[in-house]
Write a protein that holds these residues in place. Structure first.
Motif, PDB file in Angstrom:
ATOM      1  N   VAL A  58     -53.456 -37.978 -35.442  1.00 28.56           N
ATOM      2  CA  VAL A  58     -52.057 -37.855 -35.872  1.00 28.56           C
ATOM      3  C   VAL A  58     -51.758 -38.926 -36.937  1.00 28.56           C
ATOM      4  CG1 VAL A  58     -49.633 -37.931 -35.160  1.00 28.56           C
ATOM      5  CG2 VAL A  58     -51.324 -36.937 -33.631  1.00 28.56           C
ATOM      6  N   VAL A 401     -48.534 -33.198 -37.324  1.00 27.92           N
ATOM      7  CA  VAL A 401     -49.928 -32.793 -37.168  1.00 27.92           C
ATOM      8  C   VAL A 401     -50.085 -31.284 -37.379  1.00 27.92           C
ATOM      9  CG1 VAL A 401     -50.103 -32.474 -34.645  1.00 27.92           C
ATOM     10  CG2 VAL A 401     -51.978 -33.517 -35.892  1.00 27.92           C
ATOM     11  N   ILE A 437     -57.307 -32.412 -35.500  1.00 27.35           N
ATOM     12  CA  ILE A 437     -55.957 -32.265 -36.059  1.00 27.35           C
ATOM     13  C   ILE A 437     -55.398 -30.864 -35.787  1.00 27.35           C
ATOM     14  CG2 ILE A 437     -54.664 -32.098 -38.232  1.00 27.35           C
ATOM     15  CD1 ILE A 437     -56.209 -34.450 -39.293  1.00 27.35           C
TER      16      ILE A 437
END
Ligand code: PFF
Length: 455
Positions: A58, A401, A437
């Protein structure tokens, strides 16, 4: 216009500024307490895993949003999404959240200033141990002094921001971060050498695996997010000052590592002393403003001068740690105002001082004259803290994210992560980072969110 934006000087400057944002009250009062409550060393292991698998991706996502867009946190989402209305709205949250947090964060900073002054006057050494925790209640519930201290602390932090990115924020972090580590090491040595300190060391080191429940994971992740300043626009803003050639993996990992190291040092600086004095380690403000002064009072009976000095060093460390974090929160709004309305840095700082000063005043008064004003049983201060750290922070981190994993094209993310293919190692691990991610981090944040509310 874009060329006029300031930049951090180099890798060390980026790490120090970002670590300055990360290392704050979260490390000093929350981390040590959480470690003890949630299984000691077992919690630390979960915390490290959560940081590596979730927070670091993040963090990278936020740095990439900032650096790629090369603008303030509000416009970053708009620019990268080609002005999609939803992401424009999201961007606004990234200005609102840090401004709200800055308001109550600086109230706590103000308390530390008062406690530093009290330390200079040997107030804890002179007060009998059983009366020392009462000093806190008496101080925060009084109307004027906490307010004045809050404004002093806010003014000092805004003053650094007014100096600019390079000659204000960067310069300040370059000096304050190394000093901060020295201060905490000094306290650590004092703390672990006190008679009876062993119980505190065991409290932190003993791994109690039975404490590892889904809630522990949720707490570890929440703490790691807060500690790394995620979900608040701060890392996006600082990311926008990072040079295009910089290796963002190195700077992000360096920041996460310093943050973790400081949290662990803070644990060993505080808990052994608290145990040596025979106090129950409590959470939150109570730990640093009541239990720790109790230690100084108790130890002061034998060694008043040393106790007085350590207490001053302790509150100075808190002030420095909180200031570098507050600076990063204020910078989010300042960079937005400067780029949005074209006003000067100085004027933008004044506006932020006005907003945070006013909101912080309400938070400060919520311990005294406004203590009766509650929403769902929470005072204004508690409400702001609760909404920001349990709800908004997670929502914002999730959006950041998801934005990088699902909205930005993979090629753009790869390009950013490898700084245009400058770093072969980054290129090699990109598929893993992309997976974290795109899938792991978003799913984990949703799980924490529901764990916090349902379990
Ligand atoms: N990371 C800081 C701490 O641990 O105290 C708090 C913080 C600072 C949170 C800046 C968010 C932020 F943007």
């Amino acid at each position: 216009m874009a060329d006029k934006r300031e930049k951090f000087g180099g890798r060390l400057a980026v790490i120090l500024a970002m670590a300055g944002s990360a290392i704050g009250l979260g490390n000093i009062w929350r981390f040590p307490y959480m470690v003890g409550e949630h299984g000691g060393a077992a919690f630390v292991i979960v915390y490290v895993i959560a940081t590596l698998l979730i927070s670091l991706p993040v963090f990278l996502a936020e740095v990439m949003i900032g650096r790629r867009s090369h603008t303030n946190a509000r416009d970053a989402f708009a620019r990268l999404s080609r002005h999609h209305p939803f992401w424009k709205g999201v961007g606004f949250l990234t200005i609102l959240i840090p401004t709200l947090i800055a308001s109550y964060y600086s109230v706590i900073g103000g308390w530390s200033v008062e406690y530093l002054i009290k330390s200079f006057g040997f107030a804890f050494v002179r007060t009998p141990p059983e009366e020392v925790s009462g000093l806190f209640g008496a101080f925060v519930s009084s109307t004027w002094m906490p307010l004045v201290m809050h404004l002093v602390f806010l003014a000092a932090s805004v003053g650094v921001v007014a100096g600019g990115v390079k000659s204000g924020i960067e310069k300040f972090s370059k000096v304050s971060l190394p000093v901060l580590f020295l201060l905490i090491l000094f306290i650590l040595v004092y703390s672990v050498t006190l008679p009876g300190a062993g119980a505190g060391v065991r409290y932190l080191l003993h791994p109690d695996w039975s404490q590892l429940t889904p809630r522990t994971f949720a707490y570890a992740m929440g703490q790691s997010f807060f500690s790394l300043s995620l979900g608040m626009g701060a890392i996006i803003t600082y990311g926008s000052y990072v040079n295009k050639k910089e290796n963002i993996l190195a700077t992000s990992a360096g920041t996460a590592l310093s943050d973790l190291l400081f949290a662990i040092l803070a644990g060993f600086a505080i808990m052994p002393a608290v145990f040596a004095a025979g106090v129950e380690p409590g959470a939150g403000p109570g730990l640093i403003f009541q239990s720790v002064p109790y230690v100084f009072s108790k130890m002061g009976a034998d060694l008043p001068l040393l106790s007085g000095i350590v207490s001053a060093v302790f509150f100075l460390a808190i002030i420095v740690a909180a200031m570098t974090s507050l600076i990063s929160l204020v910078e989010v709004g300042v960079s937005f105002l400067m780029e949005r309305s074209g006003i000067s840095r100085g004027k933008a700082c004044l506006v932020l001082f006005g907003i945070c000063g006013t909101l912080g005043t309400l938070c400060s008064l919520s311990f005294g004259p406004l203590s009766g004003v509650t929403v769902a049983g929470m005072t204004i201060f508690d409400l702001l803290d609760w909404i920001c750290s349990n709800v908004l922070l997670l929502v914002m981190a999730l959006l950041a994210v998801v934005f990088v994993g699902w909205i930005l094209p993979r090629s753009v993310v790869r390009d950013e992560f490898t700084s245009r293919e400058m770093y072969a190692f980054n290129d090699r691990i990109f598929p893993l980072v992309w997976f974290l991610i795109k899938w792991v981090a978003p799913v984990a944040v949703v799980i924490i969110f529901f764990t916090n509310f349902i379990l």
